[in-house]
Design a protein around this motif. Structure first.
Motif, PDB file in Angstrom:
ATOM      1  N   ILE A 243     -71.236  69.551  78.684  1.00 47.94           N
ATOM      2  CA  ILE A 243     -71.286  70.699  77.766  1.00 47.94           C
ATOM      3  C   ILE A 243     -71.970  71.858  78.496  1.00 47.94           C
ATOM      4  N   CYS A 244     -71.286  72.957  78.575  1.00 49.75           N
ATOM      5  CA  CYS A 244     -71.838  74.097  79.315  1.00 49.75           C
ATOM      6  C   CYS A 244     -73.103  74.619  78.638  1.00 49.75           C
ATOM      7  N   PRO A 245     -74.229  74.682  79.375  1.00 44.64           N
ATOM      8  CA  PRO A 245     -75.469  75.144  78.748  1.00 44.64           C
ATOM      9  C   PRO A 245     -75.430  76.638  78.421  1.00 44.64           C
ATOM     10  N   SER A 246     -74.533  77.377  79.064  1.00 42.18           N
ATOM     11  CA  SER A 246     -74.480  78.830  78.805  1.00 42.18           C
ATOM     12  C   SER A 246     -73.659  79.151  77.567  1.00 42.18           C
ATOM     13  N   CYS A 247     -72.394  78.641  77.553  1.00 47.58           N
ATOM     14  CA  CYS A 247     -71.514  79.059  76.456  1.00 47.58           C
ATOM     15  C   CYS A 247     -71.193  77.907  75.497  1.00 47.58           C
ATOM     16  N   LYS A 248     -71.828  76.744  75.756  1.00 51.06           N
ATOM     17  CA  LYS A 248     -71.671  75.560  74.889  1.00 51.06           C
ATOM     18  C   LYS A 248     -70.238  75.014  74.853  1.00 51.06           C
TER      19      LYS A 248
ATOM     20  N   LYS B   8     -68.303  72.127  86.198  1.00 54.71           N
ATOM     21  CA  LYS B   8     -67.998  73.559  86.168  1.00 54.71           C
ATOM     22  C   LYS B   8     -67.354  73.893  84.832  1.00 54.71           C
ATOM     23  N   CYS B   9     -67.832  74.952  84.248  1.00 54.94           N
ATOM     24  CA  CYS B   9     -67.295  75.366  82.954  1.00 54.94           C
ATOM     25  C   CYS B   9     -65.997  76.146  83.173  1.00 54.94           C
ATOM     26  N   LYS B  10     -64.962  75.718  82.474  1.00 53.91           N
ATOM     27  CA  LYS B  10     -63.670  76.377  82.645  1.00 53.91           C
ATOM     28  C   LYS B  10     -63.614  77.699  81.892  1.00 53.91           C
ATOM     29  N   LYS B  11     -64.537  77.853  80.975  1.00 55.14           N
ATOM     30  CA  LYS B  11     -64.495  79.072  80.160  1.00 55.14           C
ATOM     31  C   LYS B  11     -65.296  80.201  80.831  1.00 55.14           C
ATOM     32  N   CYS B  12     -66.545  79.910  81.236  1.00 56.32           N
ATOM     33  CA  CYS B  12     -67.365  80.984  81.799  1.00 56.32           C
ATOM     34  C   CYS B  12     -67.591  80.832  83.302  1.00 56.32           C
ATOM     35  N   GLY B  13     -67.164  79.714  83.864  1.00 47.95           N
ATOM     36  CA  GLY B  13     -67.246  79.560  85.313  1.00 47.95           C
ATOM     37  C   GLY B  13     -68.581  79.043  85.828  1.00 47.95           C
TER      38      GLY B  13
END
Ligand SMILES: [Zn+2]
Length: 405
Positions: free
Chosen positions: A65-70, A100-105
């Motif tokens: 789970i991306c800590p930046s954009c969840k 790696k987050c696919k949404k925010c990178g």
């Protein structure tokens, strides 16, 4: 590509029965509850998975789970190595999954917060183990270190152990409970950085438990009053037992609670006053005998079996023929007579103990003199004391429950 031998994952664990899953990567998900409890990891988060990969422990999240954009739209993105110290298997180099987050990178690491603090390599179960060794056995740093090595193949420095104890998150557990109304109060002097401090403690006589504990810089009556007032807010307040310090007396009077003086302290105090007087004055035999007789009479009042006897003995003391001087007036007219009630409350009500022994025993057990002298750091002092108090309270409650069956 270099070929590596796949080693048995837990070389140091002789008792372990190997399962197929221990040798086959991706098979050994750290899920079974007995596995979790073996490493003390029962509290590990469900989303954190432990695998065996080529003999190395590998951690990854079930869902990154991306800590930046969840966002849950993430992909695995390499690993990094981290040294971690576990119960039973000691120090291990582990691989930690990166994502790696696919949404925010953003590139981020597996969330290990349920296993280890970010700035440490000692896992939480090891920290709990150290705190328990300290609480339960009162073990010193050397003993704790020895035990960790023997039982868990863990080698960490005294300083690290000390730091763990100092940083212990434990707070004295002020349970929201109803107290009996019968208390003992005492304070313990502790030297912190060359300065005396006072550890105030309030104890419930009937429940056999500590009500509250606080470290303060002064023992003046205002501080004591605040401590008692806050500790007993919305609680029944019938009596508080203390020694003879006038600061305690003023605070408890202000609280409008019955106070009783510890009989042991009273006797000690009276004995000392007589001894000092005899030492400083060359007395005629007659006066000496008269004073010895007076002291015996006072002790009879203190030891009376019931309130009526105590009152009769007090009346006899008032009629008694003895030479009035500064010394006798100070003891009889300024202490025994005006404080008669504080000296005999335990005769009015059998719930009130005649001495403060119970709370003093706790202090002695938890805080032996040699420890008191070596305490230097305020936070550390309090943490250690709280850990031990916590254990004392738990142990005591268990014993109490046990005997009630
Ligand atoms: Zn993101």
């Amino acid at each position: 590509m270099t070929s590596k031998n796949i080693k048995a994952p837990y070389e140091c664990m002789e008792l372990k029965e190997y399962k197929l899953s221990d040798f086959v990567p991706e098979f050994s998900e750290f899920r079974q509850s007995d596995d979790l409890s073996r490493f003390g990891c029962e509290n590990i988060e469900n989303n954190l998975i432990r695998l065996e990969k080529r003999g190395k422990i590998h951690f990854e999240n079930r869902i990154g789970i991306c800590p930046s954009c969840k966002s849950h739209h993430t992909v695995k993105n390499g690993t990094y190595e981290r040294k971690l110290i576990f119960l039973r298997i000691g120090e291990q180099i582990c691989t930690i999954q990166k994502y790696k987050c696919k949404k925010c990178g953003k590139v981020f690491y597996s969330d290990l917060s349920s296993l280890v603090y970010s700035n440490s390599n000692i896992t939480l179960p090891v920290i709990n183990c150290i705190e328990n060794l300290y609480q339960i056995y009162g073990a010193g740093l050397h003993k704790i270190r020895f035990d960790l090595k023997q039982q868990h193949n863990i080698e960490i420095s005294h300083q690290s152990i000390e730091n763990i104890l100092l940083k212990s998150k434990y707070e004295f557990n002020y349970e929201n409970r109803t107290y009996s109304g019968y208390y003992l109060f005492d304070s313990l002097w502790v030297k912190i950085k060359g300065k005396w401090n006072y550890l105030l403690a309030l104890f419930d006589v009937k429940l056999n438990t500590l009500v509250s504990v606080k470290l303060v810089e002064s023992e003046d009556s205002k501080t004591i009053y605040q401590f008692l007032h806050e500790s007993l807010r919305n609680q029944e307040k019938i009596s508080i037992g203390t020694d003879l310090k006038h600061e305690y007396r003023e605070a408890i009077d202000k609280l409008k609670v019955k106070q009783h003086f510890c009989k042991f302290h009273v006797k000690q105090n009276i004995n000392k006053r007589f001894r000092d007087y005899f030492d400083k004055n060359q007395l005629e035999k007659e006066e000496f005998n008269e004073l010895i007789d007076l002291k015996r009479h006072i002790f009879k009042i203190l030891d009376a079996k019931n309130l009526n006897d105590a009152k009769n003995l007090r009346n006899l003391l008032l009629d008694k023929k003895y030479s009035k001087n500064n010394f006798t007036i100070k003891i009889v007219d300024k202490f025994i007579i005006p404080y008669f009630q504080k000296l005999t409350t335990h005769l009015e009500n059998t719930n009130i103990p005649s001495t403060n022994n119970k709370i003093e025993n706790i202090f002695q057990k938890i805080f032996p003199k040699h420890i008191k002298r070596t305490m230097k750091i305020e936070q550390g002092l309090l943490r250690r004391f709280m850990l031990k108090l916590n254990h004392w309270n738990i142990k005591n409650k268990k014993e109490k429950n046990h005997t009630s069956f």
